[in-house]
Design a protein around this motif. Structure first.
Motif, PDB file in Angstrom:
ATOM      1  N   SER A   8     -11.412-116.190  -7.303  1.00  0.00           N
ATOM      2  CA  SER A   8     -11.384-114.835  -6.755  1.00  0.00           C
ATOM      3  C   SER A   8     -11.423-114.963  -5.240  1.00  0.00           C
ATOM      4  O   SER A   8     -11.840-115.995  -4.693  1.00  0.00           O
ATOM      5  CB  SER A   8     -12.561-114.000  -7.262  1.00  0.00           C
ATOM      6  OG  SER A   8     -13.798-114.577  -6.858  1.00  0.00           O
ATOM      7  N   PHE A   9     -10.981-113.903  -4.555  1.00  0.00           N
ATOM      8  CA  PHE A   9     -10.810-114.002  -3.110  1.00  0.00           C
ATOM      9  C   PHE A   9     -10.944-112.632  -2.464  1.00  0.00           C
ATOM     10  O   PHE A   9     -10.582-111.607  -3.055  1.00  0.00           O
ATOM     11  CB  PHE A   9      -9.423-114.585  -2.810  1.00  0.00           C
ATOM     12  CG  PHE A   9      -8.899-114.276  -1.441  1.00  0.00           C
ATOM     13  CD1 PHE A   9      -9.381-114.948  -0.329  1.00  0.00           C
ATOM     14  CD2 PHE A   9      -7.912-113.309  -1.267  1.00  0.00           C
ATOM     15  CE1 PHE A   9      -8.892-114.657   0.933  1.00  0.00           C
ATOM     16  CE2 PHE A   9      -7.417-113.019  -0.002  1.00  0.00           C
ATOM     17  CZ  PHE A   9      -7.910-113.701   1.097  1.00  0.00           C
ATOM     18  N   GLY A  10     -11.447-112.603  -1.260  1.00  0.00           N
ATOM     19  CA  GLY A  10     -11.543-111.362  -0.505  1.00  0.00           C
ATOM     20  C   GLY A  10     -12.362-111.581   0.756  1.00  0.00           C
ATOM     21  O   GLY A  10     -12.727-112.707   1.106  1.00  0.00           O
ATOM     22  N   ILE A  47     -14.006-119.296   4.450  1.00  0.00           N
ATOM     23  CA  ILE A  47     -12.937-119.680   5.366  1.00  0.00           C
ATOM     24  C   ILE A  47     -12.851-118.637   6.475  1.00  0.00           C
ATOM     25  O   ILE A  47     -12.894-117.433   6.219  1.00  0.00           O
ATOM     26  CB  ILE A  47     -11.574-119.766   4.648  1.00  0.00           C
ATOM     27  CG1 ILE A  47     -11.667-120.666   3.408  1.00  0.00           C
ATOM     28  CG2 ILE A  47     -10.493-120.248   5.604  1.00  0.00           C
ATOM     29  CD1 ILE A  47     -11.924-122.121   3.701  1.00  0.00           C
ATOM     30  N   HIS A  48     -12.718-119.107   7.709  1.00  0.00           N
ATOM     31  CA  HIS A  48     -12.664-118.217   8.862  1.00  0.00           C
ATOM     32  C   HIS A  48     -11.275-118.269   9.495  1.00  0.00           C
ATOM     33  O   HIS A  48     -10.719-119.348   9.706  1.00  0.00           O
ATOM     34  CB  HIS A  48     -13.714-118.610   9.897  1.00  0.00           C
ATOM     35  CG  HIS A  48     -15.094-118.730   9.330  1.00  0.00           C
ATOM     36  ND1 HIS A  48     -15.854-117.629   9.013  1.00  0.00           N
ATOM     37  CD2 HIS A  48     -15.833-119.813   8.992  1.00  0.00           C
ATOM     38  CE1 HIS A  48     -17.019-118.024   8.526  1.00  0.00           C
ATOM     39  NE2 HIS A  48     -17.019-119.346   8.485  1.00  0.00           N
ATOM     40  N   LEU A  84      -6.004-119.275  14.150  1.00  0.00           N
ATOM     41  CA  LEU A  84      -6.541-120.571  13.771  1.00  0.00           C
ATOM     42  C   LEU A  84      -7.369-120.401  12.503  1.00  0.00           C
ATOM     43  O   LEU A  84      -8.404-119.723  12.516  1.00  0.00           O
ATOM     44  CB  LEU A  84      -7.415-121.166  14.884  1.00  0.00           C
ATOM     45  CG  LEU A  84      -6.721-121.494  16.214  1.00  0.00           C
ATOM     46  CD1 LEU A  84      -6.644-120.259  17.106  1.00  0.00           C
ATOM     47  CD2 LEU A  84      -7.469-122.599  16.954  1.00  0.00           C
ATOM     48  N   ILE A  85      -6.923-120.985  11.413  1.00  0.00           N
ATOM     49  CA  ILE A  85      -7.624-120.895  10.127  1.00  0.00           C
ATOM     50  C   ILE A  85      -8.287-122.236   9.861  1.00  0.00           C
ATOM     51  O   ILE A  85      -7.619-123.276   9.864  1.00  0.00           O
ATOM     52  CB  ILE A  85      -6.653-120.523   8.987  1.00  0.00           C
ATOM     53  CG1 ILE A  85      -5.897-119.239   9.342  1.00  0.00           C
ATOM     54  CG2 ILE A  85      -7.420-120.339   7.675  1.00  0.00           C
ATOM     55  CD1 ILE A  85      -4.871-118.808   8.303  1.00  0.00           C
ATOM     56  N   ASP A  86      -9.600-122.215   9.635  1.00  0.00           N
ATOM     57  CA  ASP A  86     -10.340-123.472   9.578  1.00  0.00           C
ATOM     58  C   ASP A  86     -10.258-124.161   8.217  1.00  0.00           C
ATOM     59  O   ASP A  86     -11.267-124.470   7.578  1.00  0.00           O
ATOM     60  CB  ASP A  86     -11.799-123.275  10.012  1.00  0.00           C
ATOM     61  CG  ASP A  86     -12.571-122.312   9.116  1.00  0.00           C
ATOM     62  OD1 ASP A  86     -11.962-121.727   8.207  1.00  0.00           O
ATOM     63  OD2 ASP A  86     -13.788-122.148   9.340  1.00  0.00           O
ATOM     64  N   THR A  87      -9.021-124.432   7.806  1.00  0.00           N
ATOM     65  CA  THR A  87      -8.761-125.221   6.596  1.00  0.00           C
ATOM     66  C   THR A  87      -7.341-125.753   6.673  1.00  0.00           C
ATOM     67  O   THR A  87      -6.497-125.192   7.370  1.00  0.00           O
ATOM     68  CB  THR A  87      -8.917-124.371   5.317  1.00  0.00           C
ATOM     69  OG1 THR A  87      -8.676-125.192   4.171  1.00  0.00           O
ATOM     70  CG2 THR A  87      -7.932-123.219   5.301  1.00  0.00           C
ATOM     71  N   SER A  88      -7.098-126.850   5.965  1.00  0.00           N
ATOM     72  CA  SER A  88      -5.733-127.360   5.841  1.00  0.00           C
ATOM     73  C   SER A  88      -5.267-127.272   4.388  1.00  0.00           C
ATOM     74  O   SER A  88      -4.184-127.726   4.049  1.00  0.00           O
ATOM     75  CB  SER A  88      -5.662-128.822   6.319  1.00  0.00           C
ATOM     76  OG  SER A  88      -6.573-129.634   5.577  1.00  0.00           O
ATOM     77  N   ARG A 108      -3.272-117.926   0.172  1.00  0.00           N
ATOM     78  CA  ARG A 108      -3.948-116.681  -0.206  1.00  0.00           C
ATOM     79  C   ARG A 108      -4.222-115.816   1.023  1.00  0.00           C
ATOM     80  O   ARG A 108      -4.030-114.591   0.988  1.00  0.00           O
ATOM     81  CB  ARG A 108      -5.263-116.998  -0.929  1.00  0.00           C
ATOM     82  CG  ARG A 108      -5.112-117.637  -2.309  1.00  0.00           C
ATOM     83  CD  ARG A 108      -4.558-116.668  -3.350  1.00  0.00           C
ATOM     84  NE  ARG A 108      -5.468-115.587  -3.680  1.00  0.00           N
ATOM     85  CZ  ARG A 108      -6.401-115.642  -4.622  1.00  0.00           C
ATOM     86  NH1 ARG A 108      -6.560-116.750  -5.334  1.00  0.00           N
ATOM     87  NH2 ARG A 108      -7.167-114.602  -4.888  1.00  0.00           N
ATOM     88  N   ILE A 109      -4.686-116.423   2.096  1.00  0.00           N
ATOM     89  CA  ILE A 109      -5.020-115.662   3.296  1.00  0.00           C
ATOM     90  C   ILE A 109      -3.767-115.085   3.948  1.00  0.00           C
ATOM     91  O   ILE A 109      -3.721-113.893   4.295  1.00  0.00           O
ATOM     92  CB  ILE A 109      -5.791-116.550   4.296  1.00  0.00           C
ATOM     93  CG1 ILE A 109      -7.194-116.850   3.747  1.00  0.00           C
ATOM     94  CG2 ILE A 109      -5.894-115.871   5.660  1.00  0.00           C
ATOM     95  CD1 ILE A 109      -7.978-117.863   4.538  1.00  0.00           C
ATOM     96  N   LEU A 110      -2.732-115.887   4.110  1.00  0.00           N
ATOM     97  CA  LEU A 110      -1.509-115.410   4.760  1.00  0.00           C
ATOM     98  C   LEU A 110      -0.807-114.352   3.912  1.00  0.00           C
ATOM     99  O   LEU A 110      -0.291-113.358   4.451  1.00  0.00           O
ATOM    100  CB  LEU A 110      -0.567-116.584   5.047  1.00  0.00           C
ATOM    101  CG  LEU A 110      -1.073-117.578   6.102  1.00  0.00           C
ATOM    102  CD1 LEU A 110      -0.101-118.746   6.238  1.00  0.00           C
ATOM    103  CD2 LEU A 110      -1.285-116.899   7.449  1.00  0.00           C
TER     104      LEU A 110
END
Length: 320
Positions: free
Chosen positions: A50-52, A127-128, A139-143, A150-152
């Protein structure tokens, strides 16, 4: 922040997200609080994730713009376990004379995954996404591709459209290799554009043979390999108190603040809190973490722009 994915893009002002969260919120009589449908829900029994937005702090204003704070709940089920259960089930059916087709295998695998999901415990991941308004950089702090997608996709859906460009320059590997070769053959110290080389360097030849050096490596050995047509595909770099690893696709990872810089930032927080003996250590640590995070973002923005400029100029010079 250990890894980062950087995009050139234009996002709206933070008020857009404040209004978006407000318009999707409803009062919860049980908790006595307003909750947005965009907050990350609990991962359901049969779901894998899940995500949000992070319910407690969906976004924060920063000196450079704002940070969107996302939360994921993910059930991590190893593919080896899935295949193990699947193979046992296939073997059992074949012993009973059943023919297991490819489509049937896919159906069985989905069923096994759903079953295992009901037994797995979801892990929380935060994730920020830091937006630097002046430089128009996200800048998204994950690769991790899963988290990035999901974020984009979420941002594209809520904004209606979103054009992102990954920071990229051709022939980064060639640029690094030629720079190191020139420095070593001219007895100059390793470095470029204010960057110093760190304690790791990886080279590769056309046959994909690799040579890795760590720690206090011999520069003559690196030069020998370069002269044998090896090229640098990954190296650690250092500038402005920030150490990181750069690969041939311009991807930055292994980000680490120097101890000197961390101590300087801690002193700033100590000065802000003063000599009060009743300091709330939770607030102190939170402020310290935020300052380190904001400092990393500002440094990474300058570093990424410098890297793009440096390698772009090298390519232009070679093409001339």
């Amino acid at each position: 922040m250990k890894n980062v994915s950087i995009y050139k893009t234009v996002l709206p002002e933070s008020t857009f997200f404040a209004d978006l969260l407000a318009s999707t919120s409803a009062y919860n009589e049980f908790t006595g609080k307003y909750k947005s449908s965009l907050h990350c829900p609990a991962c359901s029994e049969k779901s894998l994730s899940s995500f949000g937005f992070n319910e407690f702090e969906p976004f924060t204003l920063t000196p450079f713009g704002y940070t969107l704070n996302f939360k994921f709940e993910v059930k991590e089920i190893k593919s080896t376990l899935i295949n193990q259960v699947l193979n046992k089930e296939i073997e059992k059916r074949q012993e009973n004379g059943e023919t297991v087709t490819r489509n049937k295998k896919m159906e069985m695998k989905e069923g096994i995954l759903t079953y295992l999901a009901t037994k797995a415990i979801a892990q929380e991941h935060f994730i920020h996404a830091h937006y630097h308004a002046k430089e128009e950089l996200l800048l998204i702090d994950t690769s991790g591709d899963f988290y990035l997608a999901r974020i984009l996709n979420f941002l594209r859906e809520k904004l209606g459209s979103l054009k992102t460009t990954t920071l990229h320059v051709d022939d980064v590997s060639n640029g690094l290799t030629q720079n190191v070769r020139q420095c070593l053959e001219s007895d100059l110290g390793l470095g470029f554009a204010g960057f110093s080389f760190g304690q790791k360097i990886v080279l590769e030849n056309s046959d994909k043979d690799k040579a890795s050096f760590t720690g206090d490596y011999e520069l003559s050995s690196v030069l020998d390999l370069i002269q044998q047509n090896y090229r640098i595909v990954k190296t650690s770099l250092y500038r402005d108190g920030l150490e990181f690893t750069l690969d041939e696709s311009l991807k930055i990872s292994g980000i680490k603040l120097s101890e000197v810089l961390k101590n300087q930032l801690e002193e700033q927080i100590v000065d802000e809190f003063g000599d009060d003996e009743q300091v709330d250590m939770r607030e102190f640590k939170k402020s310290q973490a935020l300052l380190e995070q904001h400092t990393q973002v500002e440094l990474l923005v300058g570093i990424s722009n410098s890297l793009v400029d440096f390698f772009s100029q090298l390519n232009a010079a070679e093409a001339a």
